[in-house]
Design a protein around this motif. Structure first.
Motif, mmCIF file in Angstrom:
data_model
loop_
_atom_site.group_PDB
_atom_site.id
_atom_site.type_symbol
_atom_site.label_atom_id
_atom_site.label_comp_id
_atom_site.label_asym_id
_atom_site.label_seq_id
_atom_site.Cartn_x
_atom_site.Cartn_y
_atom_site.Cartn_z
ATOM 1 N N ASN A 52 0.861 -1.284 0.211
ATOM 2 C CA ASN A 52 -0.069 0.104 0.170
ATOM 3 C C ASN A 52 0.661 1.080 0.142
ATOM 4 O O ASN A 52 2.076 1.261 0.528
ATOM 5 C CB ASN A 52 -0.687 -0.013 1.601
ATOM 6 N N VAL A 53 0.287 2.133 -0.708
ATOM 7 C CA VAL A 53 1.109 3.604 -0.407
ATOM 8 C C VAL A 53 0.146 4.572 -0.063
ATOM 9 O O VAL A 53 -0.924 4.819 -0.578
ATOM 10 C CB VAL A 53 2.002 4.049 -2.079
ATOM 11 N N TRP A 54 0.677 5.295 0.897
ATOM 12 C CA TRP A 54 0.008 6.382 1.569
ATOM 13 C C TRP A 54 0.175 7.692 0.731
ATOM 14 O O TRP A 54 1.353 8.144 0.995
ATOM 15 C CB TRP A 54 0.221 6.614 3.124
ATOM 16 N N LYS A 55 -0.708 8.223 0.024
ATOM 17 C CA LYS A 55 -0.391 9.075 -0.853
ATOM 18 C C LYS A 55 -0.487 10.615 -0.431
ATOM 19 O O LYS A 55 0.375 11.404 -0.863
ATOM 20 C CB LYS A 55 -1.376 8.868 -2.140
ATOM 21 N N GLU A 56 -1.120 10.774 0.572
ATOM 22 C CA GLU A 56 -1.301 12.140 0.843
ATOM 23 C C GLU A 56 -1.289 12.005 2.612
ATOM 24 O O GLU A 56 -2.291 12.523 3.198
ATOM 25 C CB GLU A 56 -2.503 12.920 0.566
ATOM 26 N N PRO A 115 -12.933 5.243 -0.491
ATOM 27 C CA PRO A 115 -11.511 5.241 -0.482
ATOM 28 C C PRO A 115 -11.360 4.518 0.894
ATOM 29 O O PRO A 115 -12.120 4.493 1.757
ATOM 30 C CB PRO A 115 -11.170 6.607 -0.562
ATOM 31 N N MET A 116 -10.149 3.710 0.907
ATOM 32 C CA MET A 116 -9.719 3.250 2.379
ATOM 33 C C MET A 116 -8.413 3.907 2.798
ATOM 34 O O MET A 116 -7.151 3.891 1.791
ATOM 35 C CB MET A 116 -9.263 1.697 1.914
ATOM 36 N N SER A 134 -3.022 3.640 -2.086
ATOM 37 C CA SER A 134 -3.001 3.049 -3.473
ATOM 38 C C SER A 134 -3.744 1.836 -3.541
ATOM 39 O O SER A 134 -4.345 1.275 -4.433
ATOM 40 C CB SER A 134 -1.569 2.549 -3.894
ATOM 41 N N SER A 135 -3.872 1.124 -2.320
ATOM 42 C CA SER A 135 -4.696 -0.111 -2.341
ATOM 43 C C SER A 135 -6.131 0.127 -1.791
ATOM 44 O O SER A 135 -6.736 0.804 -0.940
ATOM 45 C CB SER A 135 -4.184 -1.060 -1.452
ATOM 46 N N PRO A 136 -7.053 -0.439 -2.315
ATOM 47 C CA PRO A 136 -8.431 -0.295 -2.117
ATOM 48 C C PRO A 136 -8.710 -1.334 -0.804
ATOM 49 O O PRO A 136 -9.907 -0.974 -0.175
ATOM 50 C CB PRO A 136 -9.406 -0.668 -3.148
#
Ligand SMILES: C[S@@+](CC[C@H](N)C(=O)[O-])C[C@H]1O[C@@H](n2cnc3c(N)ncnc32)[C@H](O)[C@@H]1O
Length: 307
Positions: A52-56, A115-116, A134-136
């Motif tokens: 998973n990528v934490w985008k924000e 969103p997750m 990035s991952s649901p």
């Protein structure tokens, strides 16, 4: 974003289980490490070996457990806790949030629209969180309600996950190639969707899978079969164990032939290293995605979906 939250100019990369060394090799020196989560300053970078990528990401100070839950709920409904420090307190915050679906998922289904997010605690009173990930799936984890009788291997879960991520799947009237089909998990999954499957392997597939309606088996070296020998296919699937460049060359033949519409291929890494160069070549094919799926091991999945 409320004024208690501070947006970081960074992204947080949660390593795929067992592949932290690969992820570290893809990223510059992180600003911080929290368990398997690497926070790297600057814009989000391409990194494949993640769950998973934490985008924000943002940090937020809070007083009580209910304050933290209120703060997160004020942003969105779904939050997965990634326990690093103060794990028990983090669990209590998670328990005060709307529950996440906990049952294994029955295939087929679509990626949920909501969103997750993800959060962890940096200390007793500080959250690190991101609503956009990035991952649901919670912390990238996807569990299927498994069929323990039909398929001859558990590899079918990897194809199921790829098809869910693709947002499209073959069905009745669609023609598929399944290369490297033995013992037959992927073929079982494709035939189970009602598609016609040409299963290719040097080793025979399971008799029960070979007998499923729509399945024909070709005992052959896949790489010496030309696209014209098979003709047009809606889905080109490959789980062949081979060096990535050999797969790339064979896929290129299919792309150039124009005879295959959609592709799901496992890029399998040999030994302890991974073939960055070939992965970059796959990723550069217009319209495609390269992912480390939850069900992938030392391999990545290349998807090109045009349906
Ligand atoms: C990981 S297994 C595939 C598992 C399968 N997808 C399933 O769901 O059961 C990889 C397969 O690739 C096959 N394979 C390796 N090289 C091949 C080649 N050149 N042509 C055809 N099959 C090949 C192996 O025989 C093996 O059965």
């Amino acid at each position: 974003m409320s004024d208690t939250m501070t947006r970081l100019d960074a992204a947080c990369y949660h390593a795929a289980p067992g592949f932290m060394a690969h992820l570290e090799g893809e990223l510059p020196e992180p600003y911080r490490r929290d368990g398997d989560l690497l926070t790297v300053l600057g814009e989000e970078r391409t990194a494949y070996w993640t769950r998973n990528v934490w985008k924000e990401p943002f940090t937020a100070e809070f007083g009580s457990i209910s304050d933290a839950a209120r703060l997160l709920k004020g942003v969105q409904r779904n939050w997965a806790h990634y326990p690093t420090r103060n794990a028990r307190r983090g669990e209590l915050i998670a328990a005060a949030l709307p529950p996440l679906p906990s049952k294994p998922k029955a295939f087929p289904f679509s990626v949920p629209g909501a969103p997750m997010g993800a959060f962890t605690l940096l200390d007793e009173h500080t959250l690190l969180a991101s609503a956009a990930c990035s991952s649901p799936w919670p912390n990238g984890r996807l569990d299927f309600a498994e069929d323990r009788e039909g398929p001859p291997s558990r590899a079918y879960r990897k194809l199921w996950e790829a098809l869910v991520m693709a947002g499209a799947m073959p069905g009745p009237g669609r023609r598929c190639v399944d290369a490297g089909a033995c013992p037959g998990g992927w073929t079982w999954a494709l035939a189970g969707l009602g598609a016609e499957v040409i299963a290719i392997d040097r080793a025979p597939i399971d008799d029960r899978v070979a007998a499923m309606p729509g399945v024909s088996f070709v005992k052959h070296n896949a790489f010496t079969i030309k696209p014209e020998d098979i003709g047009p296919v809606d889905w080109f699937c490959s789980d062949v164990i081979c060096y990535p460049p050999a797969l790339y060359d064979w896929v290129s033949l299919w792309l150039d032939s124009g005879l295959a519409r959609n592709f799901v291929c496992t890029i399998k890494m040999q030994g302890t290293e991974w073939d960055r160069q070939t992965v970059a070549r796959f990723a550069a094919i217009p319209g495609s995605r390269v992912l480390h799926l939850w069900h992938n091991k030392h391999e990545l999945t290349w998807l090109l979906v045009r349906d």
